[in-house]
Scaffold this active site. Structure first.
Site, PDB file in Angstrom:
ATOM      1  N   GLU A 181      -0.421 -15.205  93.448  1.00  0.00           N
ATOM      2  CA  GLU A 181      -1.377 -15.257  92.027  1.00  0.00           C
ATOM      3  C   GLU A 181      -2.635 -15.278  92.360  1.00  0.00           C
ATOM      4  OE1 GLU A 181      -0.053 -20.015  93.458  1.00  0.00           O
ATOM      5  OE2 GLU A 181       0.653 -18.072  92.742  1.00  0.00           O
ATOM      6  N   ASN A 182      -2.921 -14.435  93.760  1.00  0.00           N
ATOM      7  CA  ASN A 182      -4.313 -14.003  93.843  1.00  0.00           C
ATOM      8  C   ASN A 182      -4.915 -14.147  92.905  1.00  0.00           C
ATOM      9  OD1 ASN A 182      -3.029 -13.595  96.415  1.00  0.00           O
ATOM     10  ND2 ASN A 182      -2.594 -11.737  96.269  1.00  0.00           N
ATOM     11  N   HIS A 207       5.238 -15.773  85.201  1.00  0.00           N
ATOM     12  CA  HIS A 207       5.109 -16.775  86.464  1.00  0.00           C
ATOM     13  C   HIS A 207       3.693 -16.809  86.481  1.00  0.00           C
ATOM     14  CE1 HIS A 207       6.461 -20.166  89.036  1.00  0.00           C
ATOM     15  NE2 HIS A 207       5.569 -19.239  89.354  1.00  0.00           N
ATOM     16  N   GLU A 208       3.908 -15.318  87.231  1.00  0.00           N
ATOM     17  CA  GLU A 208       2.198 -15.282  88.328  1.00  0.00           C
ATOM     18  C   GLU A 208       0.893 -15.119  87.216  1.00  0.00           C
ATOM     19  OE1 GLU A 208       2.949 -15.305  91.599  1.00  0.00           O
ATOM     20  OE2 GLU A 208       4.761 -15.440  91.173  1.00  0.00           O
ATOM     21  N   GLU A 210       3.389 -24.979  90.335  1.00  0.00           N
ATOM     22  CA  GLU A 210       4.696 -24.333  90.155  1.00  0.00           C
ATOM     23  C   GLU A 210       5.227 -24.745  89.320  1.00  0.00           C
ATOM     24  OE1 GLU A 210       4.346 -21.610  91.642  1.00  0.00           O
ATOM     25  OE2 GLU A 210       3.201 -22.124  93.264  1.00  0.00           O
TER      26      GLU A 210
END
Length: 318
Positions: free
Chosen positions: A50-51, A78-79, A101
């Site tokens: 997840e940048n 999710h990301e 998370e």
């Protein structure tokens, strides 16, 4: 994506705009950044990363969208969820990784609920809980959600405890507080700590503020302690008094991080020839007896009918 795979990109990433709108609606917090890109790369060690504003995905995950569409959709959601949980607010250290998370895993299910309905949501929560429970049985490196032994150079921290158990615990917290209070607390948590580091007490304080009650018991057993409740249940119908007697015993093996007793407020659905009724009980002892009035012999007894507490095992004794 790679040249010539534009159709795959539309399948894999096409719902991102919908996901973003749903996450904004649920949290009450707008997407925090000016853009959002998604890129695939080869030979990537994770499913996604997840940048901030530019998520990287493993090509193997995205190019499998025709074969595993649900898994690809979960990864994309999710990301994206990390834009709120992990990027807007970031866990202060590796011991608090579940705040990143666990929330991103829970938000996969929250997106599914809005897109596909409650049953789909519960199915995802149950799937995550089952995965954690099955791996916990053979786990040699057990730890609580809050993990003082966590190290950033140890990939084992990216496990079913922080992800799947974390998501299931957040679901249980939501069910304990109710939708309105839970999402109000999430809004407080995100706005109060935006662009800052967070710890579990920050989340606890926001939840308590919104709920107007002490949640120390909840965070103690689900975050700071490990394991899950294992229940043996024996039921006996007494026709003379028309009562259903239940004996509930917690059988998990206590140790330095696993409690002998979990506090479990849940609902039981009792079905008879005359219909169904729901009774609320609170399990808070190692062995406990309940006597419930019924109108006839039960044909079915469903513990935790609405799956408030997915992190448990139940064994019914004859």
């Amino acid at each position: 994506v790679y040249p010539g795979q534009e159709a795959t990109a539309r399948k894999a990433f096409g719902k991102t705009k919908t996901m973003m709108r749903i996450y904004e609606d649920l949290t009450g917090v707008d997407f925090p950044y000016s853009k959002y890109d998604q890129t695939i790369v080869a030979n990537f060690q994770f499913g996604g990363m997840e940048n901030i504003t530019a998520t990287t995905h493993a090509d193997t995950e995205i190019l499998a969208v025709d074969i595993l569409p649900d898994e690809t959709e979960d990864l994309v959601s999710h990301e994206l969820a990390h834009s709120w949980f992990g990027n807007l607010v970031t866990c202060r250290n590796w011991a608090e990784l579940w705040l990143n998370e666990g929330f991103a895993t829970f938000m996969e299910a929250a997106y599914r609920e809005k897109a596909y309905g409650r049953e789909n949501y519960l199915g995802k929560i149950d799937e995550d809980a089952t995965r954690f429970i099955s791996e916990e049985a053979v786990n040699k490196r057990r730890h609580a959600l809050f993990n003082l032994l966590a190290r950033g150079d140890d990939d084992s921290i990216f496990d079913t405890t922080n992800y799947q158990k974390g998501g299931a615990v957040i679901h249980t917290l939501r069910e304990e507080l109710g939708d309105e209070t839970f999402w109000k607390a999430i809004n407080i948590y995100l706005n109060r700590h935006k662009f800052q580091n967070v710890e579990t007490p920050d989340l606890k304080k926001a939840m308590e503020e919104a709920a107007g009650r002490d949640l120390t018991w909840f965070f103690k057993q689900w975050v700071y302690q490990a394991g899950f409740p294992q229940l043996e249940i024996r039921q006996l119908y007494q026709p003379r008094g028309k009562r259903l007697n239940l004996t509930v015993r917690q059988t998990q093996k206590p140790d330095s991080i696993t409690p002998a007793v979990f506090i479990l407020p849940l609902e039981i659905e009792i079905v008879t020839a005359n219909g169904a009724k729901t009774e609320k009980i609170k399990i808070d002892k190692r062995t406990q007896n309940f006597s419930i009035p019924v109108d006839a012999r039960p044909s079915e007894v469903n513990f935790d009918r609405n799956m408030k507490i997915p992190l448990k095992s139940i064994r019914k004794l004859p």
